[in-house]
Design an enzyme around this catalytic site. Structure first.
Site, PDB file in Angstrom:
ATOM      1  N   ARG A 198     -66.130  -4.959  17.894  1.00  0.00           N
ATOM      2  CA  ARG A 198     -64.920  -5.203  18.693  1.00  0.00           C
ATOM      3  C   ARG A 198     -65.119  -6.345  19.676  1.00  0.00           C
ATOM      4  O   ARG A 198     -64.205  -7.132  19.940  1.00  0.00           O
ATOM      5  CB  ARG A 198     -64.525  -3.935  19.454  1.00  0.00           C
ATOM      6  N   ARG A 205     -68.428   6.338  27.471  1.00  0.00           N
ATOM      7  CA  ARG A 205     -67.041   6.741  27.661  1.00  0.00           C
ATOM      8  C   ARG A 205     -66.683   7.944  26.781  1.00  0.00           C
ATOM      9  O   ARG A 205     -67.103   8.030  25.639  1.00  0.00           O
ATOM     10  CB  ARG A 205     -66.150   5.551  27.297  1.00  0.00           C
ATOM     11  N   ARG A 218     -64.430   8.265  20.815  1.00  0.00           N
ATOM     12  CA  ARG A 218     -63.461   7.717  19.869  1.00  0.00           C
ATOM     13  C   ARG A 218     -64.180   7.144  18.650  1.00  0.00           C
ATOM     14  O   ARG A 218     -65.284   6.633  18.766  1.00  0.00           O
ATOM     15  CB  ARG A 218     -62.661   6.591  20.553  1.00  0.00           C
ATOM     16  N   LYS A 277     -59.197  -2.789  32.040  1.00  0.00           N
ATOM     17  CA  LYS A 277     -57.756  -3.089  32.087  1.00  0.00           C
ATOM     18  C   LYS A 277     -56.944  -1.846  32.442  1.00  0.00           C
ATOM     19  O   LYS A 277     -56.045  -1.900  33.274  1.00  0.00           O
ATOM     20  CB  LYS A 277     -57.278  -3.640  30.734  1.00  0.00           C
ATOM     21  N   ARG A 305     -53.173 -10.084  21.838  1.00  0.00           N
ATOM     22  CA  ARG A 305     -54.593 -10.139  21.526  1.00  0.00           C
ATOM     23  C   ARG A 305     -54.925 -11.307  20.611  1.00  0.00           C
ATOM     24  O   ARG A 305     -56.098 -11.493  20.269  1.00  0.00           O
ATOM     25  CB  ARG A 305     -54.980  -8.854  20.808  1.00  0.00           C
TER      26      ARG A 305
HETATM   27  P1  ADP Z   1     -59.740  -1.530  24.004  1.00  0.00           P
HETATM   28  O1  ADP Z   1     -58.853  -2.186  25.017  1.00  0.00           O
HETATM   29  O2  ADP Z   1     -60.693  -0.574  24.588  1.00  0.00           O
HETATM   30  O3  ADP Z   1     -60.285  -2.496  23.011  1.00  0.00           O
HETATM   31  P2  ADP Z   1     -57.387  -0.434  22.831  1.00  0.00           P
HETATM   32  O4  ADP Z   1     -57.151   0.991  23.148  1.00  0.00           O
HETATM   33  O5  ADP Z   1     -56.606  -1.462  23.542  1.00  0.00           O
HETATM   34  O6  ADP Z   1     -58.918  -0.649  23.023  1.00  0.00           O
HETATM   35  O7  ADP Z   1     -57.175  -0.678  21.271  1.00  0.00           O
HETATM   36  C1  ADP Z   1     -57.808   0.111  20.291  1.00  0.00           C
HETATM   37  C2  ADP Z   1     -57.604  -0.525  18.919  1.00  0.00           C
HETATM   38  O8  ADP Z   1     -56.203  -0.623  18.640  1.00  0.00           O
HETATM   39  C3  ADP Z   1     -58.116  -1.949  18.798  1.00  0.00           C
HETATM   40  O9  ADP Z   1     -59.497  -1.992  18.493  1.00  0.00           O
HETATM   41  C4  ADP Z   1     -57.246  -2.492  17.665  1.00  0.00           C
HETATM   42  O10 ADP Z   1     -57.684  -2.030  16.409  1.00  0.00           O
HETATM   43  C5  ADP Z   1     -55.912  -1.830  17.937  1.00  0.00           C
HETATM   44  N1  ADP Z   1     -55.050  -2.678  18.798  1.00  0.00           N
HETATM   45  C6  ADP Z   1     -54.625  -2.406  20.062  1.00  0.00           C
HETATM   46  N2  ADP Z   1     -53.849  -3.385  20.550  1.00  0.00           N
HETATM   47  C7  ADP Z   1     -53.766  -4.323  19.562  1.00  0.00           C
HETATM   48  C8  ADP Z   1     -53.131  -5.589  19.436  1.00  0.00           C
HETATM   49  N3  ADP Z   1     -52.403  -6.113  20.451  1.00  0.00           N
HETATM   50  N4  ADP Z   1     -53.289  -6.274  18.280  1.00  0.00           N
HETATM   51  C9  ADP Z   1     -54.009  -5.783  17.257  1.00  0.00           C
HETATM   52  N5  ADP Z   1     -54.642  -4.603  17.302  1.00  0.00           N
HETATM   53  C10 ADP Z   1     -54.529  -3.866  18.445  1.00  0.00           C
END
Ligand code: ADP
Ligand code: ZN
Length: 215
Positions: free
Chosen positions: A173, A127, A162, A13, A88
């Site tokens: 996840r 990564r 991370r 993304k 999400r």
């Molecule tokens: P990725 O897209 O690689 O899963 P992100 O950087 O988008 O990771 O998100 C990292 C973490 O931040 C997620 O695993 C979650 O815990 C939290 N997070 C991010 N966006 C949301 C969201 N829209 N709702 C709930 N938790 C979120």
């Protein structure tokens, strides 16, 4: 251009968002980046969010919706945005719907990036992310290594794995994605807003979005 990018963690993304931003004026709004920024700065939101993030779980919808309500109202988002990592969950999508009505913004479309789970695991586990919260550049030790091992090309920051990118957490996840976020594909399909793309080629996705914008 008002877009939502949907896709499992590691589907690409962020990469697609950056490519689109070279061609279109829009704010790149990544909830993950905003949350990590809050964690690094030790804000109240950061303190509340950290434990969910470290476990690979979702931050509660109410916190995310409050945060996004503020972010989407900022000036730079009015000319266009790419939402990366939000919504999400179905409640987040419904909350977003209300926020957009209040702002008088109509979505251009929802892009779903489809990538097989094994490909995602391989990608995420190789990564590395820049530990400088203002940079957060992403590298891949297999496909896009930094010039100097462990050091960010852009800012000289230290590259790290991370906390939420260990194998155990990544598997969790992916399950959280299947259970909570994958249903958004049907949600937006039913609204006639969904555009699906296979994740192999980011260029093909960008071409697809451009074709969509011309319609
Ligand atoms: P990725 O897209 O690689 O899963 P992100 O950087 O988008 O990771 O998100 C990292 C973490 O931040 C997620 O695993 C979650 O815990 C939290 N997070 C991010 N966006 C949301 C969201 N829209 N709702 C709930 N938790 C979120
Ligand atoms: Zn950096």
């Amino acid at each position: 251009m008002y877009l939502i990018l949907l896709g499992a963690p590691g589907a690409g993304k962020g990469t697609v968002a950056k490519m689109l931003l070279k061609q279109h004026p829009a704010a790149h709004i990544s909830t993950g980046d905003i949350l990590r920024g809050n964690v690094a700065a030790g804000t109240k939101l950061g303190l509340q969010a950290k434990k969910f993030m470290d476990e690979g779980g979702l931050v509660p919808d109410s916190l995310i919706l409050d945060m996004m309500k503020g972010r989407l109202a900022e000036a730079d988002a009015q000319q266009g945005f790419i939402l990366d990592g939000f919504p999400r969950t179905i409640p987040q999508a419904e909350g977003l719907g209300k926020i957009l009505v209040e702002l008088g913004i109509e979505l251009t479309g929802v892009i779903s990036i489809d990538v097989p789970e094994q490909v995602i695991l391989d990608r995420i586990l190789s990564r590395r992310t820049c530990s400088n919260p203002k940079c957060q550049a992403i590298y891949n030790v297999k496909f896009m290594p930094p010039k100097v091992e462990g050091v960010c090309d852009k800012c000289g920051g230290k590259l790290i794995v991370r906390d939420d990118e260990t194998e155990e957490v990544v598997r969790h996840r992916l399950k959280v994605y299947e259970d909570n976020t994958a249903p958004l594909i049907q949600y937006y399909e039913a609204k006639g807003q969904l555009h699906r793309f296979p994740g192999e080629s980011s260029d093909a996705i960008v071409d697809g979005v451009n074709a969509m914008l011309k319609k």
